[in-house]
Design an enzyme around this catalytic site. Structure first.
Site, short mmCIF file in Angstrom:
data_model
loop_
_atom_site.label_atom_id
_atom_site.label_comp_id
_atom_site.label_asym_id
_atom_site.label_seq_id
_atom_site.Cartn_x
_atom_site.Cartn_y
_atom_site.Cartn_z
N ASP A 278 62.25 18.11 32.94
CA ASP A 278 61.68 17.28 34.00
C ASP A 278 60.52 16.44 33.47
OD1 ASP A 278 60.15 19.57 33.59
OD2 ASP A 278 59.77 19.96 35.72
N TYR A 279 59.60 17.11 32.77
CA TYR A 279 58.39 16.42 32.28
C TYR A 279 58.73 15.37 31.23
CZ TYR A 279 53.67 15.84 30.34
OH TYR A 279 52.47 15.32 29.89
N SER A 280 59.52 15.77 30.19
CA SER A 280 59.88 14.81 29.14
C SER A 280 60.59 13.60 29.73
CB SER A 280 60.84 15.45 28.13
OG SER A 280 60.18 15.89 26.99
#
Ligand SMILES: NC(=O)c1ccc[n+]([C@@H]2O[C@H](COP(=O)([O-])OP(=O)(O)OC[C@H]3O[C@@H](n4cnc5c(N)ncnc54)[C@H](O)[C@@H]3O)[C@@H](O)[C@H]2O)c1
Length: 291
Positions: free
Chosen positions: A165-167
């Site tokens: 999600d973050y990447s």
């Protein structure tokens, strides 16, 4: 017809500029807000969903004789951003340097990432970039002057385990900042962007992460990152990766197996194995390390 001046770095001193930093109630956002005031920004605007933290930071700035104000803004709420944008423009006429710094991380494995996680991560790390641009880019275009800074991440250059999600959101942030720079240049505008891609920073956001080769890829000091971002703003840079070695990842990406082997050797995918993330303190009246 392209002219060389379109590609030249124009120095952009912060002195006399109106600067807004999102997510400035803590971490590098807090330090950048304080440091921008120290460098002579005419007004520093602090946006954060953490009202008390934002007010605390504004107080520390005004106590030193600079102008600052704090606004409680939840960047996942498009209407709240629009309202706050209007209010800031009415109060001080506009923003010259917009620093999109707010960010969130879950640290979850892909099958544990829920819909609410996605909404929050993309809401803060991606959609907010459009919302703040809608609030302040029209004024910048009118004045033909302004800078939009996106604090993305080295995780926006290389995909990392337990960061789907973050990447992915940071890849989007890097793409947003680069595409906006292209769009503004294509339109002949002097308004531009700066994309910032740091490796891990010791703010607490990624508490628990471990780095295998700290000499090459150290966990960065918050005050050092904040200072270097402001230096790059003033130098008129378009991109900055920290440490510089993080940039090398773009070269090895050309050959996929080499990329996979090197990221494993460097332990990039093991960095999140002991991730805990920030444990929120009940007492928000604390100061970010390194300030
Ligand atoms: N810490 C790291 O290792 C690291 C590494 C690379 C990039 N970054 C990026 O740098 C930026 C700053 O990170 P930091 O380490 O200073 O983190 P931090 O957690 O100390 O600060 C983030 C701030 O964003 C605010 N925020 C979160 N959700 C919000 C919302 N919905 N509306 C308004 N404000 C909100 C938080 O209240 C907090 O004050 C983030 O974009 C992060 O992704 C951090």
């Amino acid at each position: 017809m392209a002219t060389a001046s379109r590609y030249r770095r124009a120095r952009r001193p912060l002195a006399g500029r109106r600067v807004l930093v999102t997510g400035a109630a803590s971490g590098i956002g807090e330090i950048m807000a304080r440091e921008a005031a120290r460098r002579g920004a005419s007004h520093v605007v602090i946006w954060d969903r953490d009202e008390h933290g934002a007010e605390r930071v504004a107080r520390t700035i005004t106590a030193r004789g600079h102008r600052a104000c704090a606004w409680e803004v939840d960047l996942t709420d498009a209407e709240a951003v629009e309202r706050a944008g209007r209010a800031v423009t009415e109060a001080i006429g506009g923003i010259d340097v917009l620093i999109n710094c707010a960010g969130v991380v879950t640290g979850k494995a892909v099958l544990d990432v829920g819909e609410d996680d996605l909404e929050r991560v993309y809401g803060v790390n991606v959609f907010a970039l459009y919302r703040t641009a809608r609030a302040f880019l029209p004024g910048m275009l009118e004045r033909d002057d302004g800078l939009i800074v996106t604090i993305a991440s080295a995780a926006g250059l290389v995909g990392v385990a337990r960061q789907t999600d973050y990447s992915a959101s940071k890849f989007a942030a890097v793409g947003f900042s680069e595409a906006l720079r292209a769009e503004l240049r294509h339109a002949g505008s002097a308004v531009t962007t700066l994309t910032v891609m740091p490796y891990y920073i010791d703010t607490g956001m990624f508490a628990g992460v471990r780095t295998r080769f700290p000499r090459l890829l150290p966990v960065l000091e918050p005050a050092d990152v904040a200072r270097r971002v402001l230096d790059q703003i003033e130098a008129g840079a378009a991109t900055v990766a920290l440490p510089r070695f993080a940039r090398a990842v773009q070269l090895v990406k050309v050959v996929t197996p080499v990329h996979d082997i090197l990221t494993d050797i460097f332990g990039i995918n093991a960095t999140m194995d002991h991730f805990t993330g920030r444990v929120r303190r009940a007492d928000a009246d604390t100061t970010t390390p390194g300030v």
